[in-house]
Design a protein around this motif. Structure first.
Motif, PDB file in Angstrom:
ATOM      1  N   ARG A  95     -34.559   5.966  25.245  1.00 28.99           N
ATOM      2  CA  ARG A  95     -34.515   6.975  24.182  1.00 28.99           C
ATOM      3  C   ARG A  95     -35.550   6.639  23.104  1.00 28.99           C
ATOM      4  N   PHE A  96     -36.170   7.664  22.487  1.00 30.62           N
ATOM      5  CA  PHE A  96     -37.224   7.373  21.520  1.00 30.62           C
ATOM      6  C   PHE A  96     -37.059   8.055  20.164  1.00 30.62           C
ATOM      7  N   MET A  97     -36.311   9.136  20.047  1.00 33.47           N
ATOM      8  CA  MET A  97     -36.260   9.861  18.777  1.00 33.47           C
ATOM      9  C   MET A  97     -35.723   9.030  17.613  1.00 33.47           C
ATOM     10  N   PRO A  98     -34.754   8.104  17.806  1.00 34.56           N
ATOM     11  CA  PRO A  98     -34.324   7.284  16.662  1.00 34.56           C
ATOM     12  C   PRO A  98     -35.456   6.449  16.068  1.00 34.56           C
ATOM     13  N   ASP A  99     -36.524   6.213  16.839  1.00 33.97           N
ATOM     14  CA  ASP A  99     -37.666   5.466  16.316  1.00 33.97           C
ATOM     15  C   ASP A  99     -38.497   6.298  15.345  1.00 33.97           C
ATOM     16  N   TYR A 100     -38.325   7.606  15.365  1.00 33.56           N
ATOM     17  CA  TYR A 100     -39.154   8.496  14.550  1.00 33.56           C
ATOM     18  C   TYR A 100     -38.414   9.092  13.359  1.00 33.56           C
ATOM     19  N   ASP A 101     -37.107   9.275  13.475  1.00 34.56           N
ATOM     20  CA  ASP A 101     -36.375   9.941  12.390  1.00 34.56           C
ATOM     21  C   ASP A 101     -34.893   9.586  12.502  1.00 34.56           C
ATOM     22  N   ALA A 102     -34.265   9.401  11.351  1.00 31.57           N
ATOM     23  CA  ALA A 102     -32.851   9.033  11.349  1.00 31.57           C
ATOM     24  C   ALA A 102     -31.975  10.127  11.956  1.00 31.57           C
ATOM     25  N   ARG A 103     -32.459  11.372  11.914  1.00 37.07           N
ATOM     26  CA  ARG A 103     -31.697  12.487  12.496  1.00 37.07           C
ATOM     27  C   ARG A 103     -31.892  12.588  14.001  1.00 37.07           C
TER      28      ARG A 103
END
Length: 527
Positions: free
Chosen positions: A265-273
């Motif tokens: 998974r990668f989205m938590p690396d870009y934004d807290a949401r």
């Protein structure tokens, strides 16, 4: 051939239908469709309509979510006006028998969650909301004998009063079946022509989305605003040999997660949401991951949810993917960003009035100030209805014309002559070359040297381009290409004027956001 009406509506999507069905029956109304009546961008909308419906939700919360997604560039008064009319918009649809998905007890609407929203407020009809709404409303047109639908009419240009050039008298259109030019005259003309997705190689928009309304309004003397903000939907189906197909924001709202090709998974690396961040953030994150991994897509996984739940919420997405051999109940979906929504457009006021008397605009062609630098998911259908009904109310009341207010704090004022550069050597004039140009120089990540080069190339192409010359009617391809050249020039001029990165406009030359937010307003100087 000449026809006269009280109101001409160009476009048969939700914005145009909201006007037509809200006008009184004593109005003689013409709806002009470039293709078939059903072929609209509204018909393809999957997610839903955002509205403050739940008793624990609030206008303040919806307004704040919109302002945050818009990255400081929304017009607060416009946001408040549209959001506060959201319950009435939803009631209007329900009164017209639109069948929304309901909870298990069938007593209340099922409200889903989408990126950027802090509360469940998206009313939807499974995953084909746009189709259900447009099909329902279009089926009601036959009950109104005062409404006449003209299919296969491609609008060419607006007709102006020779003695009062700032007044619109109607539109000149190509009858695609007879290949004849037809004239439609009316004291009220409404542009509801949709967006500009066909300027890009990959888009969720229908083939008719060539920026016609924006181009016609610009040539007639209307201001346009914020054309640099093109929303790329983060998740379009990216299967080999499969057409571009939207994978709804609601998939992430209901628990879908984005994965690298290796399954991490990668989205938590870009934004807290994470996956529920606004679309501009998610699209840039996906673009970055694709470049890092040298891949043509990332993966969207909803397979951890119960099969019955997936089939209940996303039957169309499931069926479409299954037709390409992919079962989303067991397998992640390959997705990549695709051009989706034009956040700028023709400048209007709350009543939908443009700079030309007698000319209104609504929907994706219009700039209301709602979306700012990034549209909040599912606010677009809401905007169509509120603005469309405002236009109908204004026409019926025959109120004095109020030209949209001037903006004191703007980035630039341009003239028509800035659109055309000196002749230069370049690629042959072709719509596919135009799309490649925009994809290369005006995608998710941009730079000023590239945008300037693209604008010069457009100038060279425009010197080669002529439409409507001679006694024969122009071809549809020429009408569309001329509009696309004009709109692409407006986009690039707006992009070059913005010396910052904000929302959907990210340039490597100016990666930071400026302290002051200002819209980009282009005003034509007519000869």
């Amino acid at each position: 051939m000449m026809r006269q009406f009280d109101t001409i509506i160009i476009g048969s999507g939700l914005a145009g239908l909201s006007v037509a069905l809200s006008l009184p029956d004593n109005q003689r109304i013409a709806i002009l469709c470039k293709d078939a009546l059903i072929n609209t961008a509204s018909d393809k909308a999957q997610g839903g309509i955002a509205a403050v419906w739940d008793s624990q939700d609030s206008f303040e919360r919806h307004i704040n979510d919109t302002l945050i997604a818009g990255a400081g560039l929304c017009e607060k008064e416009a946001v408040a006006h549209i959001v506060e009319h959201s319950p009435d918009a939803l009631k209007w649809l329900l009164a017209h028998q639109v069948s929304f998905t309901r909870n298990e007890n069938d007593q209340q609407l099922h409200l889903t969650l989408e990126g950027g929203h802090s509360w469940r407020r998206i009313a939807h009809a499974s995953d084909q909301t746009g189709h259900v709404i447009t099909h329902t409303l279009q089926s009601l047109l036959g009950l109104h004998p005062n409404i006449q639908v003209f299919e296969q009419r491609a609008s060419i240009d607006l007709l102006l009063d020779e003695e009062q050039p700032a007044q619109c008298l109607g539109v000149k259109a190509l009858n695609r079946q007879s290949c004849e030019i037809e004239t439609f005259l009316a004291p009220n003309t409404v542009l509801a022509t949709g967006g500009t997705g066909q300027l890009f190689t990959h888009t969720t928009n229908p083939a008719i989305a060539t920026g016609d309304g924006i181009a016609m309004a610009w040539r007639a003397g209307c201001r346009v605003a914020n054309m640099e903000f093109i929303q790329f939907h983060p998740t379009a189906l990216a299967l080999p040999n499969a057409p571009t197909f939207l994978i709804s924001e609601a998939v992430r709202g209901e628990g879908g997660i984005l994965l690298r090709p290796d399954g991490s998974r990668f989205m938590p690396d870009y934004d807290a949401r994470a996956e529920l961040a606004p679309r501009d953030i998610v699209a840039r994150a996906i673009e970055t991951e694709m470049k890092k991994n040298g891949s043509q897509h990332v993966l969207l996984d909803i397979s951890h949810k119960p099969r019955d739940e997936i089939l209940h919420h996303f039957p169309t997405i499931h069926a479409t993917c299954l037709s390409h051999g992919l079962d989303i109940c067991t397998t992640p979906i390959p997705v990549a960003p695709a051009a989706h929504y034009t956040c700028g457009g023709v400048v209007i006021n709350h009543s939908g009035q443009t700079d030309l008397k007698g000319l209104y605009c609504a929907g994706e062609s219009a700039y209301t100030g709602l979306h700012g630098a990034n549209r909040l998911a599912s606010n677009s259908l809401l905007e169509c209805i509120v603005t469309g009904r405002n236009i109908a109310r204004n026409i019926a009341a025959k109120l004095p014309w109020e030209t949209p207010a001037a903006y004191d704090n703007t980035l630039c004022i341009k003239t028509v002559t800035d659109n055309v550069k000196q002749p230069a050597q370049g690629s042959p004039l072709d719509v596919n070359n135009l799309r490649q140009l925009m994809r290369h120089y005006f995608g998710i990540v941009r730079n000023h040297a590239g945008m300037q080069a693209a604008l010069q190339q457009l100038g060279a192409w425009k010197t080669q381009f002529h439409t409507g010359a001679g006694p024969q009617a122009p071809r549809l391809d020429d009408i569309e290409l001329g509009n696309m050249l004009d709109v692409a020039s407006l986009m690039l001029q707006c992009g070059l004027a913005r010396k910052e990165s904000r929302g959907l406009h990210y340039t490597t030359d100016y990666p930071d956001m400026a302290n002051t937010a200002a819209p980009t307003i282009l005003a034509p100087l007519l000869s």
